[in-house]
Design an enzyme around this catalytic site. Structure first.
Site, PDB file in Angstrom:
ATOM      1  N   CYS A   1      34.260  36.893  32.714  1.00  0.00           N
ATOM      2  CA  CYS A   1      34.941  37.984  33.602  1.00  0.00           C
ATOM      3  C   CYS A   1      35.199  39.330  32.760  1.00  0.00           C
ATOM      4  O   CYS A   1      35.463  40.342  33.302  1.00  0.00           O
ATOM      5  CB  CYS A   1      36.253  37.415  34.029  1.00  0.00           C
ATOM      6  SG  CYS A   1      36.165  35.931  34.962  1.00  0.00           S
TER       7      CYS A   1
ATOM      8  N   HIS B   1      38.278  39.062  42.905  1.00  0.00           N
ATOM      9  CA  HIS B   1      37.872  38.801  41.605  1.00  0.00           C
ATOM     10  C   HIS B   1      36.371  38.808  41.459  1.00  0.00           C
ATOM     11  O   HIS B   1      35.799  37.900  41.952  1.00  0.00           O
ATOM     12  CB  HIS B   1      38.570  37.808  40.963  1.00  0.00           C
ATOM     13  CG  HIS B   1      38.196  37.773  39.369  1.00  0.00           C
ATOM     14  ND1 HIS B   1      37.413  38.584  38.843  1.00  0.00           N
ATOM     15  CD2 HIS B   1      38.908  36.798  38.467  1.00  0.00           C
ATOM     16  CE1 HIS B   1      37.494  38.142  37.546  1.00  0.00           C
ATOM     17  NE2 HIS B   1      38.185  37.389  37.246  1.00  0.00           N
TER      18      HIS B   1
ATOM     19  N   GLU C   1      49.231  38.561  30.536  1.00  0.00           N
ATOM     20  CA  GLU C   1      48.832  40.110  30.462  1.00  0.00           C
ATOM     21  C   GLU C   1      50.002  40.916  30.404  1.00  0.00           C
ATOM     22  O   GLU C   1      50.109  41.941  29.429  1.00  0.00           O
ATOM     23  CB  GLU C   1      47.921  40.516  31.499  1.00  0.00           C
ATOM     24  CG  GLU C   1      47.221  41.709  31.135  1.00  0.00           C
ATOM     25  CD  GLU C   1      46.014  42.231  32.477  1.00  0.00           C
ATOM     26  OE1 GLU C   1      45.410  42.895  32.170  1.00  0.00           O
ATOM     27  OE2 GLU C   1      45.973  41.530  33.380  1.00  0.00           O
TER      28      GLU C   1
ATOM     29  N   PHE D   1      36.947  33.718  30.865  1.00  0.00           N
ATOM     30  CA  PHE D   1      36.639  32.248  30.445  1.00  0.00           C
ATOM     31  C   PHE D   1      35.961  32.206  28.971  1.00  0.00           C
ATOM     32  O   PHE D   1      35.244  32.768  28.750  1.00  0.00           O
ATOM     33  CB  PHE D   1      35.966  31.402  31.348  1.00  0.00           C
ATOM     34  CG  PHE D   1      36.867  31.104  32.552  1.00  0.00           C
ATOM     35  CD1 PHE D   1      37.928  31.408  32.845  1.00  0.00           C
ATOM     36  CD2 PHE D   1      36.181  30.251  33.511  1.00  0.00           C
ATOM     37  CE1 PHE D   1      38.498  30.894  33.807  1.00  0.00           C
ATOM     38  CE2 PHE D   1      36.817  29.930  34.777  1.00  0.00           C
ATOM     39  CZ  PHE D   1      38.054  29.945  34.844  1.00  0.00           C
TER      40      PHE D   1
ATOM     41  N   LYS E   1      42.178  43.989  41.802  1.00  0.00           N
ATOM     42  CA  LYS E   1      41.613  42.670  42.390  1.00  0.00           C
ATOM     43  C   LYS E   1      42.660  42.438  43.616  1.00  0.00           C
ATOM     44  O   LYS E   1      42.145  41.712  44.256  1.00  0.00           O
ATOM     45  CB  LYS E   1      41.960  41.847  41.292  1.00  0.00           C
ATOM     46  CG  LYS E   1      40.835  42.002  40.184  1.00  0.00           C
ATOM     47  CD  LYS E   1      40.976  40.554  39.223  1.00  0.00           C
ATOM     48  CE  LYS E   1      39.906  40.744  38.034  1.00  0.00           C
ATOM     49  NZ  LYS E   1      40.095  41.801  36.994  1.00  0.00           N
TER      50      LYS E   1
END
Length: 414
Positions: free
Chosen positions: A165, A341, A315, A400, A336
């Site tokens: 991502c 996403h 975050e 990831f 998003k």
């Protein structure tokens, strides 16, 4: 070492769930429109995932030669379409004079999954002889960058970041560095993804990362207490980055200046973020330091904000750590909530939003923010756009594999 080049953004192009050009996309984002709908690209009865942010009526032939488009996977078509629009927006023609100083760097998280799935079915059902000779050059993630180079004539560095991502953000950040050190004058850069295929949906569903909500309008709800997973999206976005010298020589329109880039690794887990967003903290700090910015210089943060439990919590913790007392003043939004996403393209469309926010002095909202979460207690610009002058802004992407990347943009001043 010679003085580093300043790098500016001179063109934008995108096809995404909110629109098939930058103007429409931006209008829809500021209006708080959701691009999420019922899942149609696969049979939703076979999966726990019921909604997606799809490009339901995308026709590659509207943007490029139909014969050439048939040799491209959908993710590559998104990139080529976006690149053509970005070059037009930049009023930039690639010719013999600039081709060798114009590069391409476009990221993708998983590449041509649709092609992979189709051709593997051919292999199983009909044998090896029925696998297309275009299978490999349509599937591999670097082919978006390769095809954009071929289509535009750009002969400079040609590369692809595959960092889940963070792919789009890493691609833009690395392109920034290519120009800053003088290896190119212009970069066509961003991200692209077309992941809504049977095998990809099955895989993400098995990982329990995707929302099981059946209500498209409210399924993507970053930072909301009732979030329960991300909404898969597709699309592409391209930025034209250019040395200030080149842009001024051409009399180009300058949207904003890119000044900082941070990239770190969690060294923690294949899918889960490091506790308290430790890797993201360092990425943001790097971007600030690289851009010569103090925390209080940042007005806006386009958050990674996936609508998953741990990302949004960690975050938020990372932002508090990096920004300290300024965190309460920081305006944070997750686009998003509207686009879903876009995986490897997420950082690219979010960089585009960040640049537009700086230029227009308005922040797109985080929609579907209804129930506050005690662990997520910053100003997420809930549900309505916010008009405010933005000196500088950051955009975060966390992927990831523990990939973290952050871009820093600021208003362009001579």
């Amino acid at each position: 070492m010679s003085e580093q080049e300043r790098v500016v953004v001179t063109g934008l192009g995108t096809v995404n769930p909110l629109g098939y050009d930058t103007e429409t996309t931006w209008e829809q984002a500021l209006a708080g429109t959701s691009g999420v709908g019922e899942l149609t690209r696969v049979n939703k009865d076979e999966f726990p995932m019921k909604v997606a942010a799809e490009l339901k009526d995308f026709n590659a032939g509207d943007f490029m030669d139909k014969k050439e488009a048939r040799k491209m996977d959908r993710f590559t078509q998104f990139a080529v379409a976006s690149a053509f629009m970005a070059l037009k927006d930049a009023d930039l023609e690639i010719n013999d004079d600039n081709a060798e100083r114009t590069g391409v760097w476009i990221g993708s998280g998983i590449g041509g999954m649709e092609t992979y799935e189709q051709q593997f079915r051919n292999f199983l059902d009909k044998g090896a002889r029925r696998v297309s000779p275009f299978f490999v050059p349509m599937m591999i993630p670097d082919m978006a960058s390769g095809q954009v180079s071929i289509a535009t004539g750009a002969k400079g560095i040609n590369s692809c970041s595959v960092t889940a991502c963070a792919s789009g953000t890493n691609s833009i950040g690395d392109s920034f560095k290519v120009i800053q050190r003088g290896d190119a004058d212009i970069m066509i850069t961003g991200g692209t993804e077309a992941p809504i295929t049977n095998i990809a949906v099955a895989g993400f569903s098995a990982a329990k990362a995707i929302t099981t909500s059946e209500d498209p309008a409210t399924a993507s709800r970053p930072f909301d207490a009732n979030r329960n997973g991300f909404v898969m999206g597709e699309g592409g976005a391209i930025l034209i980055l250019e040395s200030l010298t080149s842009a001024k020589r051409r009399g180009a329109h300058i949207y904003a200046e890119i000044v900082g880039y941070g990239a770190t690794g969690d060294a923690y887990h294949i899918t889960a973020p490091a506790p308290e967003g430790e890797g993201g903290q360092r990425s943001m700090q790097q971007a600030l330091e690289d851009g010569g910015l103090a925390p209080e210089d940042i007005t806006y943060m386009n958050a990674h904000g996936t609508s998953t439990e741990y990302n949004d919590k960690y975050e938020t913790m990372a932002l508090k750590k990096v920004f300290g007392s300024h965190a309460s003043e920081l305006l944070v939004s997750s686009t998003k909530s509207m686009t879903g996403h876009l995986l490897g393209a997420a950082g690219a469309i979010e960089a585009l939003f960040t640049v537009k926010a700086i230029e227009d002095g308005v922040i797109p909202p985080t929609i579907n923010y209804e129930t506050p979460d005690p662990d997520c207690d910053l100003d997420y610009v809930p549900n309505e756009k916010r008009e405010v002058s933005i000196n500088a802004a950051l955009s975060n992407s966390l992927g990831f594999g523990g990939h973290n990347a952050t871009l820093a943009f600021k208003q362009f001043v001579e």
